[in-house]
Design an enzyme around this catalytic site. Structure first.
Site, PDB file in Angstrom:
ATOM      1  N   GLY A  28      12.050   7.848  -7.763  1.00 42.03           N
ATOM      2  CA  GLY A  28      12.971   7.599  -6.657  1.00 42.03           C
ATOM      3  C   GLY A  28      12.292   7.723  -5.305  1.00 42.03           C
ATOM      4  N   LEU A  30      12.514   5.516  -2.987  1.00 34.66           N
ATOM      5  CA  LEU A  30      11.850   4.216  -3.092  1.00 34.66           C
ATOM      6  C   LEU A  30      11.343   3.717  -1.743  1.00 34.66           C
ATOM      7  CD1 LEU A  30      14.316   2.363  -5.499  1.00 34.66           C
ATOM      8  CD2 LEU A  30      12.295   3.740  -6.077  1.00 34.66           C
ATOM      9  N   HIS A  31      10.188   3.069  -1.787  1.00 32.96           N
ATOM     10  CA  HIS A  31       9.618   2.405  -0.610  1.00 32.96           C
ATOM     11  C   HIS A  31       9.023   1.080  -1.072  1.00 32.96           C
ATOM     12  CE1 HIS A  31       5.843   3.781  -2.281  1.00 32.96           C
ATOM     13  NE2 HIS A  31       6.215   5.047  -2.165  1.00 32.96           N
ATOM     14  N   GLY A  33       6.154   0.186  -1.814  1.00 29.96           N
ATOM     15  CA  GLY A  33       5.230   0.275  -2.948  1.00 29.96           C
ATOM     16  C   GLY A  33       5.984   0.100  -4.260  1.00 29.96           C
ATOM     17  N   HIS A  34       7.065   0.875  -4.422  1.00 28.33           N
ATOM     18  CA  HIS A  34       7.891   0.744  -5.628  1.00 28.33           C
ATOM     19  C   HIS A  34       8.480  -0.667  -5.723  1.00 28.33           C
ATOM     20  CE1 HIS A  34       8.447   5.172  -4.576  1.00 28.33           C
ATOM     21  NE2 HIS A  34       7.964   5.251  -5.800  1.00 28.33           N
ATOM     22  N   GLN A  58       5.787  17.363 -14.450  1.00 29.28           N
ATOM     23  CA  GLN A  58       4.515  16.974 -13.837  1.00 29.28           C
ATOM     24  C   GLN A  58       4.243  17.679 -12.518  1.00 29.28           C
ATOM     25  OE1 GLN A  58       5.879  12.704 -13.591  1.00 29.28           O
ATOM     26  NE2 GLN A  58       4.655  12.730 -11.726  1.00 29.28           N
ATOM     27  N   GLY A 147       1.561   1.378 -10.230  1.00 29.42           N
ATOM     28  CA  GLY A 147       0.799   1.085  -9.023  1.00 29.42           C
ATOM     29  C   GLY A 147      -0.626   1.608  -9.116  1.00 29.42           C
ATOM     30  N   LYS A 149      -2.021   2.721  -6.653  1.00 36.36           N
ATOM     31  CA  LYS A 149      -2.005   3.888  -5.756  1.00 36.36           C
ATOM     32  C   LYS A 149      -2.387   5.152  -6.528  1.00 36.36           C
ATOM     33  CE  LYS A 149      -0.568   6.759  -2.457  1.00 36.36           C
ATOM     34  NZ  LYS A 149      -0.077   7.873  -3.194  1.00 36.36           N
ATOM     35  N   ARG A 187       5.717  10.957  -0.299  1.00 36.74           N
ATOM     36  CA  ARG A 187       5.363  12.221   0.372  1.00 36.74           C
ATOM     37  C   ARG A 187       5.029  12.022   1.852  1.00 36.74           C
ATOM     38  NH1 ARG A 187       3.331  13.526  -5.103  1.00 36.74           N
ATOM     39  NH2 ARG A 187       4.508  15.367  -5.749  1.00 36.74           N
TER      40      ARG A 187
END
Ligand code: PAJ
Length: 290
Positions: A28, A30-31, A33-34, A58, A147, A149, A187
């Site tokens: 979640g 979300l930006h 990238g997602h 995690q 991703g 990333k 983040r």
């Protein structure tokens, strides 16, 4: 778009939709990238599913689990606007029923999970691949989108799927960045305005490494130092690690000549209490997956 909160409800909904089905696993917040992963899935699949689950397994004990952003209403709007058909949004008890923690099911990663993030965040990749294996079992996608990333995560997931012979294709998608180079991350919202300015050091450092490679440098340690120097020169940025690695095994390289194409530079750095990661290919060409 339908939002399903239980495994049984998701499976029932999944049985009614056309294939192929693409899955975009997320936590979640979300930006773009997602959303770039959703667009890739939308272009290739008849049905697009997204999971939204902040996976406690995690996060380490001193990490940001409790303050991790959870803007669910906004996430659902963005998911729907980008063409998601099914959202799987379980709670912790659904993903980890009582007894799960003591069962024999955690998927234990080796190989590419051992160094870098694996070393700095003990237990992190075990948490990631346990939840990803479970999501793949629940959703049964033809393709799952991840991703670049999180380059190491992508390699660990590829290995897990190969080793367990899970019938899914793993699609890696390019990093989406802000105009000034900062890789998008959930983040980034933790950064103060000053830290936000300094955070461009990560992508600048990677570009400096690439420039050194293009100028003819082939010694991995010289490239690594060129990258690290940019971080050390930026106030408030403390590198956790800088590494120049084989793109699949994540083992450090000594020379880039003759190495697998797409040798990768990996960075993790802290700005105050915020930990950011980034990576880029140093040598020409993207790594191939056979
Ligand atoms: P999360 O951090 O929410 O990321 C979900 C997916 O979006 C991951 O595959 C991540 O690599 C990708 N992503 C994040 N920022 C990106 C960017 N700037 N450009 C391109 N892709 C980007 O990664 C996780 O969640 C979790 O570990 C998960 C796989 C969901 C398991 O819990």
């Amino acid at each position: 778009m339908r939002v399903l909160e239980t495994i049984a409800a998701f499976r029932a909904a999944r049985a009614e939709v056309p294939g192929p089905l693409g899955l975009v696993p997320t936590m979640g917040a979300l930006h773009e990238g997602h959303l770039s992963l959703v667009r890739r899935a939308r272009a290739a699949c008849a049905t697009v599913a997204m999971s939204i689950f902040v996976n406690p397994a995690q996060f380490g004990p001193s990490e940001d689990l409790s303050r991790y952003p959870r803007p669910l209403a906004r996430d659902l709007e963005l998911a729907e606007a980008t063409g998601v058909d099914l959202v799987f949004h379980p709670d912790v008890a659904e993903m980890y029923p009582p007894g799960f923690a003591t069962a024999v099911v955690p998927v234990v990663p080796g190989g590419p999970a051992q160094r870098w993030e694996g070393e700095h965040r003990p237990g992190h990749f075990q948490g990631v691949i346990t939840v990803v294996a479970r999501l793949l079992g629940i959703v049964s996608p033809q393709t799952a989108y991840f991703g670049e990333k999180d380059w190491q995560q992508l390699q660990v997931v590829r290995r897990m799927v190969a080793d367990l012979a899970i019938p899914v294709e793993i699609a890696g998608c390019p990093i989406v960045r802000e105009p000034d180079g900062l890789a998008l991350s959930s983040r980034n919202v933790y950064l103060s305005p000053e830290q936000r300015r300094h955070a461009t050091a990560l992508s600048r450092a990677l570009r400096a490494g690439r420039a050194r490679y293009e100028a003819g440098e082939r010694e991995a340690e010289a490239l690594r130092r060129a990258i690290e120097a940019v971080l050390l020169d930026t106030p408030g940025v403390r590198p956790d690690y800088v590494a120049v690695v084989d793109p699949h095994s994540l083992e450090p390289l000594t020379r880039l000549e003759g190495a697998t194409p797409g040798a990768r530079a990996l960075i993790a750095a802290r700005l105050g209490g915020v930990r950011l990661i980034d990576n880029a290919a140093l040598s020409g060409g993207e790594p191939s997956y056979s």
